[in-house]
Design a protein around this motif. Structure first.
Motif, PDB file in Angstrom:
ATOM      1  N   PRO A  20       0.803  -1.219   0.000  1.00  0.00           N
ATOM      2  CA  PRO A  20       0.000   0.000   0.000  1.00  0.00           C
ATOM      3  C   PRO A  20       0.841   1.277   0.000  1.00  0.00           C
ATOM      4  N   PRO A  21       0.741   2.059  -1.091  1.00  0.00           N
ATOM      5  CA  PRO A  21       1.399   3.368  -1.048  1.00  0.00           C
ATOM      6  C   PRO A  21       0.547   4.305  -0.205  1.00  0.00           C
ATOM      7  N   SER A  22       1.163   5.331   0.311  1.00  0.00           N
ATOM      8  CA  SER A  22       0.404   6.358   1.008  1.00  0.00           C
ATOM      9  C   SER A  22       0.088   7.506   0.077  1.00  0.00           C
ATOM     10  N   VAL A  23       0.934   7.674  -0.948  1.00  0.00           N
ATOM     11  CA  VAL A  23       0.742   8.747  -1.918  1.00  0.00           C
ATOM     12  C   VAL A  23       1.002   8.174  -3.308  1.00  0.00           C
ATOM     13  N   ALA A  82      -8.340   9.112  -7.061  1.00  0.00           N
ATOM     14  CA  ALA A  82      -8.550   9.408  -5.636  1.00  0.00           C
ATOM     15  C   ALA A  82      -9.977   9.036  -5.212  1.00  0.00           C
ATOM     16  N   LYS A  83     -10.942   9.349  -6.050  1.00  0.00           N
ATOM     17  CA  LYS A  83     -12.336   9.022  -5.724  1.00  0.00           C
ATOM     18  C   LYS A  83     -12.526   7.512  -5.622  1.00  0.00           C
ATOM     19  N   ARG A  84     -11.966   6.776  -6.589  1.00  0.00           N
ATOM     20  CA  ARG A  84     -12.100   5.314  -6.563  1.00  0.00           C
ATOM     21  C   ARG A  84     -11.476   4.705  -5.317  1.00  0.00           C
ATOM     22  N   LEU A  85     -10.353   5.296  -4.867  1.00  0.00           N
ATOM     23  CA  LEU A  85      -9.662   4.773  -3.688  1.00  0.00           C
ATOM     24  C   LEU A  85     -10.228   5.321  -2.383  1.00  0.00           C
ATOM     25  N   GLY A  86     -11.022   6.393  -2.478  1.00  0.00           N
ATOM     26  CA  GLY A  86     -11.519   7.049  -1.270  1.00  0.00           C
ATOM     27  C   GLY A  86     -10.438   7.866  -0.582  1.00  0.00           C
ATOM     28  N   TRP A  87      -9.475   8.350  -1.366  1.00  0.00           N
ATOM     29  CA  TRP A  87      -8.347   9.126  -0.849  1.00  0.00           C
ATOM     30  C   TRP A  87      -8.520  10.600  -1.191  1.00  0.00           C
ATOM     31  N   ASP A  88      -7.746  11.442  -0.523  1.00  0.00           N
ATOM     32  CA  ASP A  88      -7.727  12.861  -0.845  1.00  0.00           C
ATOM     33  C   ASP A  88      -6.962  13.089  -2.142  1.00  0.00           C
ATOM     34  N   TYR A  89      -7.213  14.241  -2.757  1.00  0.00           N
ATOM     35  CA  TYR A  89      -6.552  14.600  -4.007  1.00  0.00           C
ATOM     36  C   TYR A  89      -5.973  16.007  -3.906  1.00  0.00           C
ATOM     37  N   ALA A  90      -4.796  16.197  -4.483  1.00  0.00           N
ATOM     38  CA  ALA A  90      -4.191  17.528  -4.576  1.00  0.00           C
ATOM     39  C   ALA A  90      -3.723  17.757  -6.008  1.00  0.00           C
ATOM     40  N   ALA A 146       6.778  18.393  -2.274  1.00  0.00           N
ATOM     41  CA  ALA A 146       7.502  17.442  -1.419  1.00  0.00           C
ATOM     42  C   ALA A 146       7.090  17.608   0.044  1.00  0.00           C
ATOM     43  N   LYS A 147       6.940  18.834   0.486  1.00  0.00           N
ATOM     44  CA  LYS A 147       6.505  19.088   1.869  1.00  0.00           C
ATOM     45  C   LYS A 147       5.110  18.516   2.095  1.00  0.00           C
ATOM     46  N   TRP A 148       4.233  18.734   1.139  1.00  0.00           N
ATOM     47  CA  TRP A 148       2.864  18.212   1.243  1.00  0.00           C
ATOM     48  C   TRP A 148       2.888  16.683   1.316  1.00  0.00           C
ATOM     49  N   ILE A 149       3.705  16.060   0.465  1.00  0.00           N
ATOM     50  CA  ILE A 149       3.831  14.598   0.486  1.00  0.00           C
ATOM     51  C   ILE A 149       4.335  14.132   1.850  1.00  0.00           C
ATOM     52  N   ASP A 150       5.361  14.800   2.375  1.00  0.00           N
ATOM     53  CA  ASP A 150       5.902  14.424   3.683  1.00  0.00           C
ATOM     54  C   ASP A 150       4.836  14.540   4.776  1.00  0.00           C
ATOM     55  N   GLU A 151       4.023  15.575   4.701  1.00  0.00           N
ATOM     56  CA  GLU A 151       2.941  15.733   5.681  1.00  0.00           C
ATOM     57  C   GLU A 151       1.935  14.594   5.577  1.00  0.00           C
ATOM     58  N   ARG A 152       1.610  14.192   4.339  1.00  0.00           N
ATOM     59  CA  ARG A 152       0.674  13.086   4.141  1.00  0.00           C
ATOM     60  C   ARG A 152       1.267  11.784   4.684  1.00  0.00           C
ATOM     61  N   LEU A 153       2.526  11.545   4.383  1.00  0.00           N
ATOM     62  CA  LEU A 153       3.167  10.319   4.844  1.00  0.00           C
ATOM     63  C   LEU A 153       3.235  10.271   6.364  1.00  0.00           C
ATOM     64  N   SER A 154       3.585  11.391   6.993  1.00  0.00           N
ATOM     65  CA  SER A 154       3.704  11.385   8.457  1.00  0.00           C
ATOM     66  C   SER A 154       2.343  11.281   9.139  1.00  0.00           C
ATOM     67  N   SER A 155       1.294  11.776   8.488  1.00  0.00           N
ATOM     68  CA  SER A 155      -0.045  11.703   9.084  1.00  0.00           C
ATOM     69  C   SER A 155      -0.736  10.372   8.798  1.00  0.00           C
ATOM     70  N   GLY A 156      -0.214   9.621   7.809  1.00  0.00           N
ATOM     71  CA  GLY A 156      -0.831   8.353   7.452  1.00  0.00           C
ATOM     72  C   GLY A 156      -2.099   8.503   6.627  1.00  0.00           C
TER      73      GLY A 156
END
Length: 173
Positions: free
Chosen positions: A5-8, A27-35, A68-78
């Motif tokens: 499972p990737p986080s991003v 993102a919609k199909r996975l139920g994930w957020d989108y940026a 990259a900062k946004w990705i890091d925030e997503r990864l750290s928040s899970g």
């Protein structure tokens, strides 16, 4: 769920390849957020592109650091998410690559993408800049572990190819 499972998930490609459309649908199909990576551009970059002036590597650095900062925030928040970004050069993708991130490259021929760009309305990126995108494009190399999918299919079929290629089971809505 994706295996592993990737986080991003990064959806990459030249302007007009369908990154936003595919990214949102994925993102919609996975139920994930989108940026949308365009939202990370400094105003000066948008004005430059709107004026038909290609961005330089120097112009892109603050933009890439913000993504990259946004990705890091997503990864750290899970919180899993999808982000679309051109990431034309390998060094740009290297700035965004880290454990938990998978890349997808939307690949299409010049003429198909040019026709798509001419048909879209209201985007700040003029079709005339497409030439500069293809000149700068460094397609992903095999060792980058990037899933490459064709944009010749419908958006729904392209999203399904991505889900299959990443071994993901998305919501079937």
């Amino acid at each position: 769920m994706c295996a592993p499972p990737p986080s991003v998930i990064l959806v990459t490609g030249v302007s007009g390849s369908g990154k936003t459309t595919i990214g949102k649908k994925l993102a919609k199909r996975l139920g994930w957020d989108y940026a949308e990576a365009d939202d990370f551009h400094p105003k000066a970059n948008i004005e430059k592109m709107r004026a038909g002036i290609p961005l330089t590597d120097e112009d892109r650095m603050p933009w890439l650091r913000a993504i990259a900062k946004w990705i890091d925030e997503r990864l750290s928040s899970g919180k899993p998410a999808v982000v679309s970004t051109s990431a034309l050069k390998r060094r740009y993708r290297d700035m965004l690559r880290r454990p938990g991130v998978r890349s997808v490259f939307l690949d299409g021929d010049h003429e198909t993408i040019k026709n798509r760009m001419r048909a879209r309305k209201g985007h700040f990126f003029p079709a005339e800049l497409l030439e500069s995108q293809f000149r700068e494009l460094e397609p992903p190399e095999p060792e980058e572990n990037t899933l490459q999918v064709s944009v010749e299919e419908s958006p729904d079929d392209t999203v399904q190819q991505i889900l299959d290629g990443l071994h993901c089971a998305g919501d079937q809505n």
